[in-house]
Design an enzyme around this catalytic site. Structure first.
Site, PDB file in Angstrom:
ATOM      1  N   ASP A 139       0.842  -1.194   0.000  1.00 20.16           N
ATOM      2  CA  ASP A 139       0.000   0.000   0.000  1.00 20.16           C
ATOM      3  C   ASP A 139       0.881   1.249   0.000  1.00 20.16           C
ATOM      4  O   ASP A 139       1.959   1.238  -0.607  1.00 20.16           O
ATOM      5  CB  ASP A 139      -0.931  -0.068   1.235  1.00 20.16           C
ATOM      6  N   HIS A 213      -3.724   6.049   3.409  1.00 24.22           N
ATOM      7  CA  HIS A 213      -4.392   4.835   2.934  1.00 24.22           C
ATOM      8  C   HIS A 213      -3.775   3.564   3.524  1.00 24.22           C
ATOM      9  O   HIS A 213      -4.476   2.672   4.008  1.00 24.22           O
ATOM     10  CB  HIS A 213      -4.295   4.843   1.403  1.00 24.22           C
ATOM     11  N   SER A 542     -11.155  -0.692  -1.010  1.00 25.75           N
ATOM     12  CA  SER A 542      -9.864  -0.676  -0.317  1.00 25.75           C
ATOM     13  C   SER A 542     -10.030  -0.973   1.164  1.00 25.75           C
ATOM     14  O   SER A 542      -9.098  -1.455   1.802  1.00 25.75           O
ATOM     15  CB  SER A 542      -9.223   0.707  -0.429  1.00 25.75           C
TER      16      SER A 542
END
Ligand SMILES: *[C@@H]1O[C@H](CO)[C@@H](O)[C@H](O)[C@H]1NC(C)=O
Ligand SMILES: *[C@@H]1O[C@H](CO)[C@@H](O)[C@H](O)[C@H]1NC(C)=O
Ligand SMILES: *[C@@H]1O[C@H](CO)[C@@H](O)[C@H](O)[C@H]1NC(C)=O
Length: 772
Positions: A139, A213, A542
């Site tokens: 990620d 994220h 996600s």
């Protein structure tokens, strides 16, 4: 990294523009290529593969530079070449494929409880919270100082772990601990692709997450329990990941302007070598899923499956259109997104007394005046509320109705603020239907669905003195509205590459998820937003992917010898398809019942997955047979299996791709090989506690299809015994109306204790309907 001109920012998904790079670039400038090489064809004179690759390249260029050598996920390397050099390379023996590197863009407190996870029984205590299982999170890196990554309750780093903590000026050795046991950064493809080094004042070259994220996904999968968590006053309580004792290895593959295949493959390669058990990858292509042998994630995931590593991926945020799901190779676990039973209501009250429900994470002062003038942004210069485009003389001091779509949702609010507006109602349109996503707006603002939005827009236009206010109601948990519902953005099937394999596989929580955040940027990722938070609430597939990655880690601990396919089967055949009101799960895009093309096998149900009764297992050679069945020749298959010489599509081949021992079914009538009768064989292994279990089949099918199962009773008599059955689908009539060319059913095996359910999707290819 997130494209500020699109709505993607609040629906977090790392996007790879896999399908959008023109393959025939006219110039002969060097670019990055990924070269897959047949392992067995290395001439004996070379001592290593690296040596061989360098020598191959020396024949093309005087100063070859290899970016990465791949050994574990795939066999090959990446390098800079001109397109004509790449052409030459393609002709050399031992070279399986030469692919252009693709430029990529960035596509909790409540969820354990919603999923039924508890300390007293079920998957948590039975898996010891996945102690010692390692989840590789590929990620944007990780912000290690968060409480979610505390290791105070953890035993030492598992013996046998081979990963390392790559340190740097902003990533000290202390950033790793017994929770974060590995951290690496992959940027050679990124720097080569952009032709310049990373600017370290803008982003960190270390594994540190400056985006948010990666911290969010890692803490969702394996975050330790944190008390007094929350986003301002919202979603407060104890935040914990799915697998609180699992270890995290962070592989940073996404950078400010994208994620590159060459880096992703290097990270998958390394993660396998380091010894991860599960790979969590909330990344995928935009547009339709590419062919498997052009899809680096699919290729790398195959290598992972060969090594017993389960790869869990997001399905994408390109819903609600059909064929939008990506990461659809059968050896990948493909996860869609759904709501949970928690809302952040913020109602619109119109001057005429009508009230419409909306949602918001706005945490500032409420509106002082309960009756503010209301205007529609379409009458004030910019219906989508682009910054600088609203006419201040028309919006100052007023509540502005902005249409959803086009730009980032939170940016619309800041456009209203910039023009002097007092508040915003963000109203859905056709594309978003009734899907509501709570955002941490910078002005008093709420989001309403299309139906309410249309009424509000009508009211503004018919009533010159229209007024409104917004009532913020904080966090509400409960059965109304019902949950789960599938998010409109969640990407859907049918499977774009292989319609005989149902995708996505299942759905999991992915709307308004609270998890850890970076200390580097704001919760909205907007530069004008000065806030920094420990936790953030965001939405996307996600977010659903790492939930399932964490659950897979728990199952891996409970069943250390199971293959990734068996773990996936357990998660799928125990998934549920009725919501907490007892109704079929709703699709938020339409308000109608969702289908297996939208929710796959259903919503993940972890405690039931612990005891699935039967599993549909798949070996690597079965996947090779699948590749044979879709028509790949031995050279294309060798890209996956890595060896040219070992592949033969022969007698053991499947009758068709749908014959793979998959835990769900997709039946296509009228396709080339099968017209009106489709027959699939399946093998199930008894993993229940009763050695002599007897399972009986129950089938649901639409009137247009006759289904027979043979045998319809499976009588087990030995431990771990596998039995097979055949299921035949006959197209007896066409009851299709309008444009709908699909129907749904299921097959359910039960021994009175376990329910082993597989969805069936039927579709009719063009031609069949008119011919009957
Ligand atoms: C790096 O980014 C900073 C901030 O945007 C900028 O001022 C600087 O010029 C950049 N450095 C390089 C080498 O591009
Ligand atoms: C759910 O949908 C199936 C198939 O359309 C139908 O047979 C079933 O009755 C529905 N169940 C409920 C509870 O509405
Ligand atoms: C059955 O499977 C379990 C788990 O894989 C294994 O521990 C056990 O030894 C197996 N039993 C037999 C008889 O093969």
């Amino acid at each position: 990294m997130r494209n500020k001109t699109m709505e993607i920012p609040r629906i977090a998904f790392l996007l790879l523009f896999l399908c959008q790079i023109p393959s025939s670039l006219t110039s002969d400038e060097p670019e990055t290529f990924i070269i897959h090489v047949s392992k067995s064809e290395k001439p004996a004179i070379f001592t290593s593969h690296h040596h061989w690759y360098t020598s191959i390249l020396l024949s093309l260029s005087p100063s070859p530079k290899i970016l990465y050598t791949y050994k574990h996920a795939v066999n090959g390397f990446s390098t800079r070449l001109t397109p004509s050099q790449a052409e030459e390379l393609r002709r050399l023996s031992g070279i399986l494929s030469v692919l252009s590197d693709r430029i990529h863009q960035l596509h909790t407190t409540r969820t354990p409880h919603f999923l039924g996870l508890t300390d007293s029984f079920g998957l948590w205590p039975n898996s010891d919270y996945a102690d010692d299982v390692v989840i590789g999170v590929l990620d944007t890196g990780i912000w290690p100082e968060r409480r979610s990554f505390s290791d105070s309750e953890l035993s030492p780093v598992p013996a046998g772990w081979k990963g390392i903590c790559e340190t740097g000026p902003d990533f000290p050795a202390s950033a790793c601990n017994r929770k974060i046991i590995g951290a690496r950064a992959f940027y050679r493809g990124y720097e080569a692709g952009r032709g310049r080094p990373i600017n370290e004042t803008v982003e960190s070259k270390s594994p540190r997450d400056t985006e948010g994220h990666g911290t969010h996904t890692a803490s969702t999968a394996a975050g330790s329990a944190v008390s007094n968590a929350g986003f301002y006053k919202f979603a407060t309580g104890i935040a914990r990941g799915m697998a609180t004792k699992a270890r995290i290895a962070a592989y940073k593959i996404c950078w400010k302007s994208g994620c590159y295949d060459s880096d992703i493959l290097a990270a998958m390669d390394q993660a396998i070598a380091d010894g991860v058990d599960v790979i969590s990858l909330s990344v995928g292509a935009t547009g339709y899923a590419p062919q498997y042998d052009h899809d680096s994630i699919a290729i790398g995931a195959f290598g992972a499956a060969q090594k017993g590593v389960l790869v869990s991926c997001s399905a994408g945020n390109s819903g609600p259109g059909p064929y939008t799901a990506v990461n659809i190779a059968p050896w990948i676990l493909t996860v869609g997104a759904a709501t949970i039973d928690r809302e952040f209501p913020a109602d619109v009250v119109l001057g005429d007394g009508r009230v419409y429900g909306g949602v918001s994470l706005y945490s500032g002062d409420s509106l002082e005046n309960s009756n503010l003038p209301l205007v529609y942004a379409g009458d004030c210069g910019s219906k989508l509320c682009y910054p600088g485009k609203l006419d201040s003389s028309k919006v100052a001091g007023k509540i502005v109705v902005c249409d959803r779509g086009g730009n980032a949702r939170v940016e619309k609010g800041s456009a209203v603020k910039l023009a002097g507006g007092a508040g915003m109602i963000l109203a859905n349109t056709d594309d978003s239907g009734e899907e509501l996503i709570a955002d941490s707006h910078l002005v008093p603002a709420t989001m309403v669905g299309q139906i309410a939005g249309d009424k509000i827009r009508d009211y503004v236009r018919s009533q010159p003195s229209a007024t409104a206010t917004i009532l913020f109601r904080g966090t509400v948990i409960g059965g109304s509205p019902s949950a789960p519902k599938v998010a409109a953005f969640s990407s859907r099937g049918p499977n774009h590459q292989t319609p005989e394999i149902l995708k996505p596989d299942l759905i999991a929580p992915g709307v308004n998820i609270l998890a850890g955040w970076t200390g580097f940027s704001s919760p909205t990722d907007l530069e004008i937003d000065p806030r920094r938070v420990e936790f953030n609430i965001i939405s996307g597939t996600s977010m659903s992917c790492p939930h399932v990655s964490g659950l897979a880690a728990l199952l891996r601990k409970a069943y250390p010898k199971w293959t990734p396919a068996a773990l996936k089967s357990a998660l799928m055949t125990t998934a549920y398809h009725l919501d907490n009101a007892g109704k079929n799960i709703t699709d938020l895009a339409t308000g109608q019942e969702s289908t297996p093309f939208i929710h796959g096998a259903g919503h993940v149900d972890p405690n039931r997955a612990l005891d699935p009764g039967l599993v549909y297992d798949i070996s690597v050679s079965d996947y090779v047979a699948f590749l044979c069945a879709i028509g790949y020749d031995s050279k294309r298959i060798a890209i996956f299996s890595r060896d040219h010489s070992t592949v033969e599509c022969g007698a053991e081949s499947l009758s068709g791709p749908g014959d793979l021992n998959y835990p769900s079914f997709a039946v296509v009538f009228g396709s080339k090989s099968n017209r009106d009768v489709v027959r699939y064989r399946r093998v199930v292994r008894n993993v229940g506690s009763s050695v002599d279990a007897v399972y009986e089949a129950k089938v649901h099918a639409p009137p247009s299809v006759q289904v027979s199962v043979s045998p319809s009773k499976l009588v087990f008599s030995a431990e771990n015994q596998s039995l097979s059955y055949e299921i035949t689908f006959s197209n007896v009539a066409v009851d299709l109306t309008g444009l709908v060319r699909s129907r749904f059913g299921s097959i359910q095996w039960s021994d009175g204790v376990h329910l082993v359910r597989s969805p069936i999707a039927f579709s009719w290819q063009s031609g069949t309907v008119s011919s009957i």
